[in-house]
Design a protein around this motif. Structure first.
Motif, PDB file in Angstrom:
ATOM      1  N   UNK A 100      71.807  64.864  -1.500  1.00  0.00           N
ATOM      2  CA  UNK A 100      73.075  65.281  -0.886  1.00  0.00           C
ATOM      3  C   UNK A 100      73.324  66.763  -1.142  1.00  0.00           C
ATOM      4  N   UNK A 101      73.025  67.201  -2.341  1.00  0.00           N
ATOM      5  CA  UNK A 101      73.234  68.607  -2.681  1.00  0.00           C
ATOM      6  C   UNK A 101      72.391  69.514  -1.788  1.00  0.00           C
ATOM      7  N   UNK A 102      71.131  69.188  -1.638  1.00  0.00           N
ATOM      8  CA  UNK A 102      70.263  70.051  -0.821  1.00  0.00           C
ATOM      9  C   UNK A 102      70.577  69.931   0.671  1.00  0.00           C
ATOM     10  N   UNK A 103      71.218  68.839   1.075  1.00  0.00           N
ATOM     11  CA  UNK A 103      71.586  68.673   2.485  1.00  0.00           C
ATOM     12  C   UNK A 103      72.757  69.575   2.870  1.00  0.00           C
ATOM     13  N   UNK A 104      73.526  70.018   1.897  1.00  0.00           N
ATOM     14  CA  UNK A 104      74.637  70.927   2.185  1.00  0.00           C
ATOM     15  C   UNK A 104      74.092  72.353   2.229  1.00  0.00           C
ATOM     16  N   UNK A 105      73.530  72.697   3.376  1.00  0.00           N
ATOM     17  CA  UNK A 105      72.865  73.985   3.584  1.00  0.00           C
ATOM     18  C   UNK A 105      73.758  75.211   3.380  1.00  0.00           C
ATOM     19  N   UNK A 106      75.044  75.142   3.683  1.00  0.00           N
ATOM     20  CA  UNK A 106      75.879  76.335   3.474  1.00  0.00           C
ATOM     21  C   UNK A 106      75.881  76.833   2.023  1.00  0.00           C
ATOM     22  N   UNK A 107      75.546  75.950   1.083  1.00  0.00           N
ATOM     23  CA  UNK A 107      75.525  76.348  -0.325  1.00  0.00           C
ATOM     24  C   UNK A 107      74.511  77.471  -0.571  1.00  0.00           C
ATOM     25  N   UNK A 108      73.514  77.566   0.292  1.00  0.00           N
ATOM     26  CA  UNK A 108      72.428  78.523   0.081  1.00  0.00           C
ATOM     27  C   UNK A 108      72.463  79.673   1.082  1.00  0.00           C
ATOM     28  N   UNK A 109      73.488  79.694   1.932  1.00  0.00           N
ATOM     29  CA  UNK A 109      73.630  80.738   2.936  1.00  0.00           C
ATOM     30  C   UNK A 109      74.104  82.022   2.267  1.00  0.00           C
ATOM     31  N   UNK A 110      73.542  83.145   2.666  1.00  0.00           N
ATOM     32  CA  UNK A 110      73.920  84.426   2.076  1.00  0.00           C
ATOM     33  C   UNK A 110      74.790  85.273   3.005  1.00  0.00           C
ATOM     34  N   UNK A 111      75.036  84.803   4.216  1.00  0.00           N
ATOM     35  CA  UNK A 111      75.872  85.526   5.171  1.00  0.00           C
ATOM     36  C   UNK A 111      77.329  85.133   4.923  1.00  0.00           C
ATOM     37  N   UNK A 112      78.042  85.959   4.178  1.00  0.00           N
ATOM     38  CA  UNK A 112      79.397  85.655   3.741  1.00  0.00           C
ATOM     39  C   UNK A 112      80.409  85.868   4.879  1.00  0.00           C
ATOM     40  N   UNK A 113      80.724  84.779   5.583  1.00  0.00           N
ATOM     41  CA  UNK A 113      81.624  84.859   6.731  1.00  0.00           C
ATOM     42  C   UNK A 113      82.788  83.891   6.550  1.00  0.00           C
ATOM     43  N   UNK A 114      83.795  84.045   7.410  1.00  0.00           N
ATOM     44  CA  UNK A 114      84.918  83.102   7.409  1.00  0.00           C
ATOM     45  C   UNK A 114      84.428  81.681   7.678  1.00  0.00           C
ATOM     46  N   UNK A 115      83.488  81.558   8.602  1.00  0.00           N
ATOM     47  CA  UNK A 115      82.951  80.237   8.942  1.00  0.00           C
ATOM     48  C   UNK A 115      82.289  79.592   7.729  1.00  0.00           C
ATOM     49  N   UNK A 116      81.583  80.389   6.940  1.00  0.00           N
ATOM     50  CA  UNK A 116      80.935  79.856   5.746  1.00  0.00           C
ATOM     51  C   UNK A 116      81.974  79.379   4.732  1.00  0.00           C
TER      52      UNK A 116
END
Length: 153
Positions: A100-116
């Motif tokens: 479940x942790x690895x399925x939450x892809x936004x956790x590893x996103x580096x593009x810091x946006x409002x959507x993130x």
């Protein structure tokens, strides 16, 4: 007499419009105050200075909202990192598996946006709701584990 009635209706309508706009502004300001951890003294000072439905109050609320939105924009990376830490804490408390942790892809996103940030806030809300449901069960499991460990001694 008709003109007075018309004027009264116009003013009542304006009052309703302003009240609705102020309600919307207040909700957005409060959400940003919460997000940015604005202390109660600052909140209280702003509220004490700006009350009623006058144009100056509406303008002050619009200015405060713009100020808070700018702070939020500047603090976006910090807000995302704080949300990530909160998510990790909730995952640990709920004993969430690595899948479940690895399925939450936004956790590893580096593009810091409002959507993130919004994705992180949605995950936080979902985890909080899930924990509300399973906390009683988790307490029972912990109690069982404590009893088992005491009996092994």
């Amino acid at each position: 007499l008709n003109s007075l009635e018309h004027r009264k209706n116009t003013l009542v309508s304006e009052q309703q419009i302003r009240a609705e706009k102020l309600k919307t502004l207040a909700l957005r300001i409060t959400q940003l105050w919460d997000t940015l951890d604005v202390d109660e003294a600052q909140r209280g000072a702003f509220l004490a200075q700006h009350s009623g439905l006058g144009l100056t109050t509406l303008q002050a609320c619009e200015t405060e909202l713009a100020r808070l939105q700018e702070i939020r924009r500047q603090e976006l990376p910090n807000l995302i990192e704080r949300a990530r830490a909160d998510i990790r804490r909730l995952w640990d408390e709920a004993h969430v598996d690595d899948g479940h942790k690895s399925a939450f892809r936004p956790m590893y996103d580096t593009d810091m946006t409002d959507a993130l940030l919004e994705e992180h806030e949605a995950e936080l809300a979902a985890m909080d709701a899930r924990l509300q449901e399973i906390r009683p069960l988790l307490r029972l499991v912990e109690r069982r584990e404590n009893l088992c460990s005491k009996n092994r001694i």
